[in-house]
Design an enzyme around this catalytic site. Structure first.
Site, PDB file in Angstrom:
ATOM      1  N   ASP A   1      13.604   4.471   9.823  1.00  0.00           N
ATOM      2  CA  ASP A   1      13.133   3.303  10.575  1.00  0.00           C
ATOM      3  C   ASP A   1      12.414   3.867  11.785  1.00  0.00           C
ATOM      4  O   ASP A   1      13.035   4.512  12.640  1.00  0.00           O
ATOM      5  CB  ASP A   1      14.323   2.434  11.001  1.00  0.00           C
ATOM      6  CG  ASP A   1      13.902   1.160  11.727  1.00  0.00           C
ATOM      7  OD1 ASP A   1      12.855   1.174  12.410  1.00  0.00           O
ATOM      8  OD2 ASP A   1      14.637   0.164  11.637  1.00  0.00           O
TER       9      ASP A   1
ATOM     10  N   ILE B   1       0.826  -1.203   0.000  1.00  0.00           N
ATOM     11  CA  ILE B   1       0.000   0.000   0.000  1.00  0.00           C
ATOM     12  C   ILE B   1       0.864   1.259   0.000  1.00  0.00           C
ATOM     13  O   ILE B   1       0.557   2.230  -0.697  1.00  0.00           O
ATOM     14  CB  ILE B   1      -0.945  -0.005   1.217  1.00  0.00           C
ATOM     15  CG1 ILE B   1      -1.942  -1.160   1.123  1.00  0.00           C
ATOM     16  CG2 ILE B   1      -1.710   1.322   1.305  1.00  0.00           C
ATOM     17  CD1 ILE B   1      -2.812  -1.334   2.360  1.00  0.00           C
TER      18      ILE B   1
ATOM     19  N   LYS C   1      -3.112  -1.104  17.483  1.00  0.00           N
ATOM     20  CA  LYS C   1      -3.905  -0.242  16.611  1.00  0.00           C
ATOM     21  C   LYS C   1      -4.984   0.502  17.397  1.00  0.00           C
ATOM     22  O   LYS C   1      -5.327   1.648  17.068  1.00  0.00           O
ATOM     23  CB  LYS C   1      -4.538  -1.063  15.479  1.00  0.00           C
ATOM     24  CG  LYS C   1      -3.527  -1.562  14.449  1.00  0.00           C
ATOM     25  CD  LYS C   1      -2.790  -0.425  13.765  1.00  0.00           C
ATOM     26  CE  LYS C   1      -1.915  -0.913  12.620  1.00  0.00           C
ATOM     27  NZ  LYS C   1      -1.194   0.195  11.950  1.00  0.00           N
TER      28      LYS C   1
ATOM     29  N   THR D   1      -1.769  -8.010   0.562  1.00  0.00           N
ATOM     30  CA  THR D   1      -0.402  -7.484   0.568  1.00  0.00           C
ATOM     31  C   THR D   1       0.542  -8.537   1.131  1.00  0.00           C
ATOM     32  O   THR D   1       0.121  -9.576   1.646  1.00  0.00           O
ATOM     33  CB  THR D   1      -0.289  -6.217   1.447  1.00  0.00           C
ATOM     34  OG1 THR D   1      -0.523  -6.582   2.820  1.00  0.00           O
ATOM     35  CG2 THR D   1      -1.282  -5.155   1.026  1.00  0.00           C
TER      36      THR D   1
ATOM     37  N   TYR E   1      -1.336  -7.001  17.901  1.00  0.00           N
ATOM     38  CA  TYR E   1      -1.737  -6.146  16.790  1.00  0.00           C
ATOM     39  C   TYR E   1      -2.983  -5.334  17.112  1.00  0.00           C
ATOM     40  O   TYR E   1      -3.019  -4.115  16.905  1.00  0.00           O
ATOM     41  CB  TYR E   1      -1.972  -6.998  15.543  1.00  0.00           C
ATOM     42  CG  TYR E   1      -2.267  -6.172  14.306  1.00  0.00           C
ATOM     43  CD1 TYR E   1      -1.246  -5.455  13.685  1.00  0.00           C
ATOM     44  CD2 TYR E   1      -3.544  -6.111  13.765  1.00  0.00           C
ATOM     45  CE1 TYR E   1      -1.498  -4.691  12.552  1.00  0.00           C
ATOM     46  CE2 TYR E   1      -3.807  -5.349  12.643  1.00  0.00           C
ATOM     47  CZ  TYR E   1      -2.777  -4.644  12.038  1.00  0.00           C
ATOM     48  OH  TYR E   1      -3.040  -3.875  10.931  1.00  0.00           O
TER      49      TYR E   1
ATOM     50  N   ASN F   1       2.430   5.075   7.738  1.00  0.00           N
ATOM     51  CA  ASN F   1       1.972   3.829   7.128  1.00  0.00           C
ATOM     52  C   ASN F   1       2.717   2.591   7.638  1.00  0.00           C
ATOM     53  O   ASN F   1       2.166   1.492   7.613  1.00  0.00           O
ATOM     54  CB  ASN F   1       2.136   3.934   5.604  1.00  0.00           C
ATOM     55  CG  ASN F   1       1.871   2.621   4.890  1.00  0.00           C
ATOM     56  OD1 ASN F   1       0.749   2.144   4.830  1.00  0.00           O
ATOM     57  ND2 ASN F   1       2.929   2.023   4.350  1.00  0.00           N
TER      58      ASN F   1
END
Length: 245
Positions: A59, A13, A167, A198, A163, A86
């Site tokens: 990074d 993406i 988020k 992806t 995860y 991103n």
């Protein structure tokens, strides 16, 4: 010419965002951990007609690379108009709440949460020099507490301690950031590009990188009347539902 920095932009993406912003006439900094790989990507893009793109090493887990990148943007552009946070990782799966190690959770948070804060803080003064600054934090519907609490949600049964929580924390940070910048010409939103095929998910998602990038750009290139502090998801059919935090 407006300038955009995209972290994690050498593939998937992020790379598609680079292409689309270039087509729209912006100067694009392609953020990459490996500068040589990033430069090779830019060379290929240039050979295919894409212009005004430069690879920049960043990074998000290494403060020295973030500071160096900010210094480059300042010396070359004097400001930054758009920041797309991103870069992200999923961490090893499965991630049970019972036994996922603290080290594994911290590793995911270092990129998905602390990395975003580090980059945002480093570039904030350059963004303040823009007449219409935009910060888009790329999230996932999996970070929505409201959606994860709904048994009817199509991804309800996918829980991942590292995860999901990283988020969710990113979404909360976005709300705070947008509030604190409310009196400046900023628009700060969190954007879920949807379940996209992806490298990140071994190409298991039903969505395309083209659709994901178009959705992100749509909710980034907004005018002065656009919303701020909101959640947008490409997996939610009714876009009027913009805050399922």
């Amino acid at each position: 010419m407006k300038t955009v920095l995209i972290t994690g932009a050498n593939r998937s993406i992020g790379l598609e965002l680079v292409k689309e912003f270039s087509k729209k006439g912006l100067f694009v900094y392609l953020g990459t951990r490996d500068l040589e790989k990033g430069q090779a990507v830019v060379k290929e893009l240039s050979e295919n007609g894409f212009q005004n793109i430069k690879a920049i090493q960043i990074d998000v887990t290494k403060p020295d690379t973030i500071l160096a990148a900010a210094n480059i943007v300042e010396s070359e552009q004097g400001k930054l108009d758009i920041l797309i946070n991103n870069a992200g990782i999923s961490g090893a799966l499965p991630q049970s709440a019972f036994d996922t190690s603290i080290n594994d959770i911290q590793n995911v948070f270092d990129t998905n949460f602390f990395g975003v804060i580090s980059v945002t803080q480093a570039f904030l003064e350059l963004l303040k020099k823009s007449e219409s600054a935009r910060i888009s934090n790329i999230t996932s519907g999996l970070g929505s507490l409201a959606l994860h609490s709904d048994p009817n949600w199509k991804y309800y049964n996918f829980k991942a301690t590292s995860y999901v929580t990283s988020k969710a924390a990113l979404n909360a940070y976005t709300i705070v950031l947008a509030y604190e910048l409310r009196d400046l010409p900023f628009k700060v939103n969190v954007i879920d590009p949807g379940y996209t095929a992806t490298d990140f998910n071994h190409h298991s998602g039903p969505g395309s990188v083209e659709s994901a990038a178009a959705f992100i750009i749509k909710h980034t290139l907004t005018d002065e009347n656009g919303p701020t502090g909101k959640f947008f998801s490409n997996d939610i059919e009714d876009e009027t539902v913009i805050s399922p935090w």
